[in-house]
Motif scaffolding. Structure first.
Motif, mmCIF file in Angstrom:
data_model
loop_
_atom_site.group_PDB
_atom_site.id
_atom_site.type_symbol
_atom_site.label_atom_id
_atom_site.label_comp_id
_atom_site.label_asym_id
_atom_site.label_seq_id
_atom_site.Cartn_x
_atom_site.Cartn_y
_atom_site.Cartn_z
ATOM 1 N N LEU A 55 -5.505 58.120 -27.064
ATOM 2 C CA LEU A 55 -4.952 59.196 -28.334
ATOM 3 C C LEU A 55 -3.654 58.740 -28.845
ATOM 4 C CD1 LEU A 55 -6.068 62.205 -26.483
ATOM 5 C CD2 LEU A 55 -7.312 61.081 -28.353
ATOM 6 N N ASP A 56 -2.887 58.209 -28.095
ATOM 7 C CA ASP A 56 -1.403 58.162 -28.646
ATOM 8 C C ASP A 56 -1.551 56.776 -29.620
ATOM 9 O OD1 ASP A 56 -0.264 60.096 -27.516
ATOM 10 O OD2 ASP A 56 0.834 58.882 -25.889
ATOM 11 N N LEU A 57 -2.159 55.716 -29.328
ATOM 12 C CA LEU A 57 -2.453 54.449 -29.754
ATOM 13 C C LEU A 57 -3.058 54.625 -31.268
ATOM 14 C CD1 LEU A 57 -2.195 51.230 -30.177
ATOM 15 C CD2 LEU A 57 -4.106 51.329 -28.747
ATOM 16 N N ALA A 58 -4.298 55.375 -31.376
ATOM 17 C CA ALA A 58 -5.180 55.843 -32.511
ATOM 18 C C ALA A 58 -3.929 56.655 -33.305
ATOM 19 C CB ALA A 58 -6.256 56.699 -32.102
ATOM 20 N N ALA A 59 -3.168 57.618 -32.681
ATOM 21 C CA ALA A 59 -2.479 58.153 -33.448
ATOM 22 C C ALA A 59 -1.208 57.610 -34.338
ATOM 23 C CB ALA A 59 -1.694 59.546 -32.619
ATOM 24 N N LYS A 60 -0.713 56.630 -33.543
ATOM 25 C CA LYS A 60 0.375 55.767 -34.133
ATOM 26 C C LYS A 60 -0.540 54.740 -35.309
ATOM 27 C CE LYS A 60 3.652 52.002 -33.129
ATOM 28 N NZ LYS A 60 3.469 51.615 -34.593
ATOM 29 N N ARG A 61 -1.359 54.469 -35.206
ATOM 30 C CA ARG A 61 -2.252 53.634 -36.173
ATOM 31 C C ARG A 61 -2.750 54.309 -37.331
ATOM 32 N NH1 ARG A 61 -6.154 49.753 -32.178
ATOM 33 N NH2 ARG A 61 -4.465 48.516 -31.550
ATOM 34 N N TYR A 62 -2.811 55.531 -37.145
ATOM 35 C CA TYR A 62 -3.177 56.448 -38.128
ATOM 36 C C TYR A 62 -1.888 56.755 -38.958
ATOM 37 C CZ TYR A 62 -4.487 60.439 -40.799
ATOM 38 O OH TYR A 62 -4.510 61.544 -41.903
ATOM 39 N N ARG A 63 -0.642 57.037 -38.160
ATOM 40 C CA ARG A 63 0.583 57.196 -38.912
ATOM 41 C C ARG A 63 0.979 55.982 -39.840
ATOM 42 N NH1 ARG A 63 1.531 59.505 -33.913
ATOM 43 N NH2 ARG A 63 3.095 57.925 -33.518
ATOM 44 N N ASP A 64 0.805 54.847 -39.156
ATOM 45 C CA ASP A 64 1.170 53.617 -39.914
ATOM 46 C C ASP A 64 0.397 53.423 -41.136
ATOM 47 O OD1 ASP A 64 3.066 53.352 -37.818
ATOM 48 O OD2 ASP A 64 1.669 51.839 -36.733
ATOM 49 N N LEU A 65 -1.040 53.782 -40.921
ATOM 50 C CA LEU A 65 -1.849 53.659 -42.176
ATOM 51 C C LEU A 65 -1.529 54.542 -43.403
ATOM 52 C CD1 LEU A 65 -4.578 52.714 -43.422
ATOM 53 C CD2 LEU A 65 -5.723 54.639 -41.986
ATOM 54 N N VAL A 66 -1.155 55.754 -42.841
ATOM 55 C CA VAL A 66 -0.772 56.933 -44.000
ATOM 56 C C VAL A 66 0.262 56.496 -44.442
ATOM 57 C CG1 VAL A 66 -0.029 59.340 -44.069
ATOM 58 C CG2 VAL A 66 -1.981 58.818 -43.058
ATOM 59 N N LYS A 67 1.500 56.044 -44.028
ATOM 60 C CA LYS A 67 2.749 55.098 -44.491
ATOM 61 C C LYS A 67 2.412 54.331 -45.416
ATOM 62 C CE LYS A 67 5.734 56.208 -40.853
ATOM 63 N NZ LYS A 67 6.209 55.533 -39.526
ATOM 64 N N GLU A 68 1.308 53.227 -45.068
ATOM 65 C CA GLU A 68 1.113 51.916 -45.877
ATOM 66 C C GLU A 68 0.503 52.668 -47.099
ATOM 67 O OE1 GLU A 68 -1.333 48.948 -44.329
ATOM 68 O OE2 GLU A 68 -0.021 49.248 -42.508
ATOM 69 N N LEU A 69 -0.231 53.731 -47.259
ATOM 70 C CA LEU A 69 -1.132 54.101 -48.087
ATOM 71 C C LEU A 69 -0.221 54.691 -49.321
ATOM 72 C CD1 LEU A 69 -4.468 55.072 -46.671
ATOM 73 C CD2 LEU A 69 -3.993 52.872 -47.901
ATOM 74 N N ALA A 70 0.820 55.130 -48.704
ATOM 75 C CA ALA A 70 1.777 56.120 -49.462
ATOM 76 C C ALA A 70 2.650 55.365 -50.303
ATOM 77 C CB ALA A 70 2.328 57.253 -48.579
ATOM 78 N N GLN A 71 2.908 53.887 -49.898
ATOM 79 C CA GLN A 71 3.685 53.029 -50.637
ATOM 80 C C GLN A 71 3.086 52.541 -51.710
ATOM 81 O OE1 GLN A 71 4.734 50.087 -47.771
ATOM 82 N NE2 GLN A 71 5.881 51.511 -46.507
#
Length: 112
Positions: free
Chosen positions: A96-112
């Motif tokens: 769950l933590d790994l999936a959540a980290k990848r999700y947070r990283d994705l959201v950050k990338e898409l916001a740029q």
């Protein structure tokens, strides 16, 4: 028929999926194809603990229980965050933590 959304695997998700037994891999591919075409997988559940709009495809076969965690709410692609074999009834905190980290990283990338 709509144009299928591209798939983007995050981190080691593609390698993890390739490690599934053949039958589970085929089923995962079929279910991901459904998602690409705007349909729901046959067996899934929301994964709000990982992130908003995140879902888990549930696959059962003779070799065990397999999971594909993805998010399809973004317009540009279906993002596969994590693929793994379930070893216990409850999904492990590490998965769950790994999936959540990848999700947070994705959201950050898409916001740029």
């Amino acid at each position: 028929m709509s144009v299928p959304k591209p798939i983007e695997f995050r981190g080691s998700a593609l390698d993890d999926l390739r490690a599934f037994p053949l039958a589970a891999r085929r089923e995962a591919g079929h279910q991901i194809d459904r998602v690409q075409h705007g349909q729901e997988p046959d067996d899934w559940k929301p994964m709000a603990t990982v992130g908003q709009g995140v879902k888990e495809i549930r696959i059962r076969d003779a070799a065990g229980a397999f999971r594909v965690i993805y998010v399809a709410k973004f317009a540009d692609a279906v993002y596969v965050l994590h693929c793994f074999k379930k070893k216990t009834e409850k999904t492990s905190k590490a998965d769950l933590d790994l999936a959540a980290k990848r999700y947070r990283d994705l959201v950050k990338e898409l916001a740029q």
